[in-house]
Design an enzyme around this catalytic site. Sequence first.
Site, short mmCIF file in Angstrom:
data_model
loop_
_atom_site.label_atom_id
_atom_site.label_comp_id
_atom_site.label_asym_id
_atom_site.label_seq_id
_atom_site.Cartn_x
_atom_site.Cartn_y
_atom_site.Cartn_z
N GLU A 1 45.30 47.26 42.83
CA GLU A 1 45.10 46.33 41.72
C GLU A 1 46.44 45.88 41.14
O GLU A 1 47.32 46.70 40.90
CB GLU A 1 44.25 47.02 40.66
CG GLU A 1 43.80 46.16 39.51
CD GLU A 1 42.77 46.88 38.65
OE1 GLU A 1 42.77 46.65 37.43
OE2 GLU A 1 41.96 47.67 39.20
N ASP B 1 46.06 51.25 40.76
CA ASP B 1 46.42 50.12 39.91
C ASP B 1 47.91 50.23 39.58
O ASP B 1 48.35 51.19 38.96
CB ASP B 1 45.58 50.17 38.64
CG ASP B 1 45.83 48.99 37.70
OD1 ASP B 1 46.70 48.16 38.01
OD2 ASP B 1 45.15 48.93 36.66
N LYS C 1 46.51 55.15 38.04
CA LYS C 1 47.70 54.32 37.98
C LYS C 1 48.75 54.82 38.97
O LYS C 1 48.89 56.03 39.18
CB LYS C 1 48.29 54.33 36.57
CG LYS C 1 47.34 53.92 35.48
CD LYS C 1 46.93 52.46 35.60
CE LYS C 1 46.08 52.04 34.41
NZ LYS C 1 45.64 50.63 34.51
N GLU D 1 42.34 40.66 35.76
CA GLU D 1 42.31 41.00 34.34
C GLU D 1 43.28 40.15 33.53
O GLU D 1 43.12 40.01 32.32
CB GLU D 1 42.62 42.48 34.12
CG GLU D 1 44.05 42.90 34.43
CD GLU D 1 44.32 44.35 34.08
OE1 GLU D 1 44.67 44.62 32.92
OE2 GLU D 1 44.16 45.20 34.96
N HIS E 1 36.31 43.64 34.53
CA HIS E 1 37.40 44.49 34.05
C HIS E 1 37.07 45.06 32.67
O HIS E 1 36.75 44.34 31.73
CB HIS E 1 38.69 43.67 33.96
CG HIS E 1 39.82 44.39 33.31
ND1 HIS E 1 40.25 44.10 32.03
CD2 HIS E 1 40.61 45.39 33.76
CE1 HIS E 1 41.27 44.89 31.72
NE2 HIS E 1 41.50 45.68 32.74
#
Length: 388
Positions: A246, A220, A191, A272, A322
Amino acid sequence: MTTIERLETRTQRVRLTRPWGPSHAAPGKWVAEPVEASGPSTGSATQYPGAVDSVTVIATRVTRSDGAQGFGFSWTPQIGASAVQALLDDDIAPAAIGRSATPGEAWDDIWAHLHEAGGGGITTIALAGLDLALWDAEARAASASVSQIIGRRRESARAYGSGVNLHYSQDELVAQVRRWVDAGFDAVKIKVGKPDVAEDLDRLAAVRDVLGPDRALMIDANQRWTLDRATDAVNALAVHDLAWIEEPLRADDLAGHAELARRIEVPIAVGENLHTRHRFEDFLHAGAAQIVQPNIIRVGGITPFLRIAAAAADLGAAVHPHLLPELSGQLALTLPGDPWTEDVEDAGFATLGALADPSPVTIADGRLTENAHAGLGIRFTAFERDDS
């Protein structure tokens, strides 16, 4: 014609070993705990703002007119579990009974029936509970796995290590990445989205140092950035050789993603939080994404997932399902191209003790393989408790 005779639901909370977000509670093994349908959902975290210490599953069981049964589920980490169950019980079950039990044949009509409540989102999440159970019943009746009746293209699929780790200290993050490397993963995702991009840069530098130059690194942002902030951040972070970024922007910002794709060279991954084939095609036709990541539950089950994957392949986009490796990993074996399966650390349903049977898949040395099982092999303990 074999028809749908009955659809049942049970709600089950699954306690996470590693909270998704900061928490004062020590991690530990969860205990199976049903949630009363008439009471409020307990799927959201209450320990600390932003923390998620459990997710909620709405387990489903379908009975066909020939007596065959199938098990499926709908899933929502925090929000809407009681609404999903109500849709299944009050709207989907009455509309489904008497319709064809062949997977996919009733999906469009029931989706149209639900449109008054929305074409996607909570409606498609709920519809997945029926769709998965029908695929499970069909495969169980044939003494086969779902991947076998769809058509397996490969015996294993690539998996990557993933985690909800923005709240980790840099030392904790590096330790996690080392665990993934030691486990044989050749790709990992972390992340990003710290208030200061310099901190993200430092964390990525430390991660890349552990990975070396040959392993893939994905990031992400979980919809945290504005267009200008995403432009600056991705262009700065790209020095670490990123496989994709992402959800850099709000998931429904089609124009923003299209503009961002013109400003950066790192491939954009979305999906997602997209819910229909039409929305996926919108993003791909607009050049707003090069990689799509449909969540099989959020799009409404296996039936629409396969349509989305086929549309993406026709438009030249990569498809990497996902989350939910016990489910998405099986479907990855049926897809064209080279799909990757996401393995969030310590978050598999089997690892958390939520399933009545052994896991239908195994992830080892960065590859996912399917274990011998019938159907989907995903039967939650909610029904086991109920039937005992």
